[in-house]
Design a protein around this motif. Structure first.
Motif, PDB file in Angstrom:
ATOM      1  N   LEU A   1       1.703  52.379 -70.836  1.00  0.00           N
ATOM      2  CA  LEU A   1       2.701  52.216 -69.784  1.00  0.00           C
ATOM      3  C   LEU A   1       3.951  51.531 -70.318  1.00  0.00           C
ATOM      4  N   MET A   2       3.763  50.559 -71.205  1.00  0.00           N
ATOM      5  CA  MET A   2       4.911  49.862 -71.781  1.00  0.00           C
ATOM      6  C   MET A   2       5.782  50.827 -72.583  1.00  0.00           C
TER       7      MET A   2
ATOM      8  N   GLN B   1       3.439  51.053 -58.474  1.00  0.00           N
ATOM      9  CA  GLN B   1       2.878  49.715 -58.334  1.00  0.00           C
ATOM     10  C   GLN B   1       2.407  49.176 -59.671  1.00  0.00           C
ATOM     11  N   TRP B   2       1.816  50.051 -60.500  1.00  0.00           N
ATOM     12  CA  TRP B   2       1.376  49.621 -61.827  1.00  0.00           C
ATOM     13  C   TRP B   2       2.545  49.121 -62.663  1.00  0.00           C
ATOM     14  N   PHE B   3       3.646  49.872 -62.654  1.00  0.00           N
ATOM     15  CA  PHE B   3       4.818  49.429 -63.418  1.00  0.00           C
ATOM     16  C   PHE B   3       5.375  48.123 -62.849  1.00  0.00           C
ATOM     17  N   SER B   4       5.361  48.009 -61.532  1.00  0.00           N
ATOM     18  CA  SER B   4       5.869  46.783 -60.903  1.00  0.00           C
ATOM     19  C   SER B   4       4.987  45.591 -61.308  1.00  0.00           C
ATOM     20  N   ASP B   5       3.666  45.760 -61.266  1.00  0.00           N
ATOM     21  CA  ASP B   5       2.757  44.689 -61.653  1.00  0.00           C
ATOM     22  C   ASP B   5       2.959  44.306 -63.107  1.00  0.00           C
ATOM     23  N   LEU B   6       3.135  45.333 -63.945  1.00  0.00           N
ATOM     24  CA  LEU B   6       3.266  45.079 -65.387  1.00  0.00           C
ATOM     25  C   LEU B   6       4.564  44.333 -65.705  1.00  0.00           C
TER      26      LEU B   6
END
Length: 213
Positions: free
Chosen positions: A181-182, A208-213
């Motif tokens: 994802l990074m 949401q995953w990108f926001s959490d990360l």
């Protein structure tokens, strides 16, 4: 600038076909490119990312579907068929783009009539390229510094390739690996002067995953 992909459209995308959200993404790319042309004094690279499947066969199928739909939309604009596409573009500009620009850069808000003269040129300049080992196609912004492209791909696009002038992304690839994802996060970057013109079409889960990360 994030636009969630409905479940029904996601199912169609995963079948390597073109749902309404893909048409909206293509039209958004045309609008953002025309608007950036209106703002810019110089020519520039512009990219739309399509990242749906890692399978090469799927990517080739997606390429054919995107190419067919893009040609239909371009020809509809080119030949002014029933004026339907102009109404769609104007509605998208007024309801989607203007509200975002009003929030982020109120001094940059312009009417559709201001960017309309630049739509044809941008439409005609767009190429569709599938970036994988089967096609051999590349995105080389040094040799093509003003390349306008819809880039379709999988691993070659997700492993650290910087997409110059990235305006629109549509991707649904799930990955539970945060390092992956990074790497994909490098697509988005910092868009000084045109961040309000960018659009990211993805699922609520991935957003949401990108926001959490």
């Amino acid at each position: 600038v994030i636009r969630h992909i409905p479940d029904e459209d996601l199912s169609v995308l995963q079948e390597c076909e073109i749902p309404p959200v893909m048409e909206n993404a293509i039209l958004s790319f045309v609008l953002s490119g025309a608007a950036r042309t209106y703002r810019s004094q110089d020519d520039f690279p512009a990219t739309m990312l399509v990242h749906i499947s890692l399978r090469i066969d799927d990517q080739l199928q997606i390429h054919n579907a995107v190419d067919k739909k893009f040609t239909e939309l371009r020809d509809e604009w080119r030949y002014d068929r029933n004026k339907g596409i102009r109404v769609r573009l104007q509605k998208l500009w007024q309801e989607d783009f203007i509200p975002v620009t009003e929030q982020q850069h109120p001094d940059q808000v312009v009417d559709f009539n201001e960017i309309e003269p630049h739509i044809s040129t941008f439409f005609e300049s767009i190429q569709i390229r599938t970036i994988n080992s089967a096609t051999g196609a590349v995105l080389d912004y040094e040799t093509e510094p003003t390349l306008k492209a819809i880039a379709i791909g999988g691993n070659k696009l997700s492993r650290g390739l910087t997409l110059e002038g990235l305006l629109v992304s549509i991707f649904v690839r799930r990955s539970v690996q945060y390092d992956t994802l990074m790497q994909m996060g490098r697509w988005f970057g910092f868009r000084a002067g045109y961040d309000d013109l960018t659009r990211i079409y993805t699922t609520p889960e991935l957003a949401q995953w990108f926001s959490d990360l």
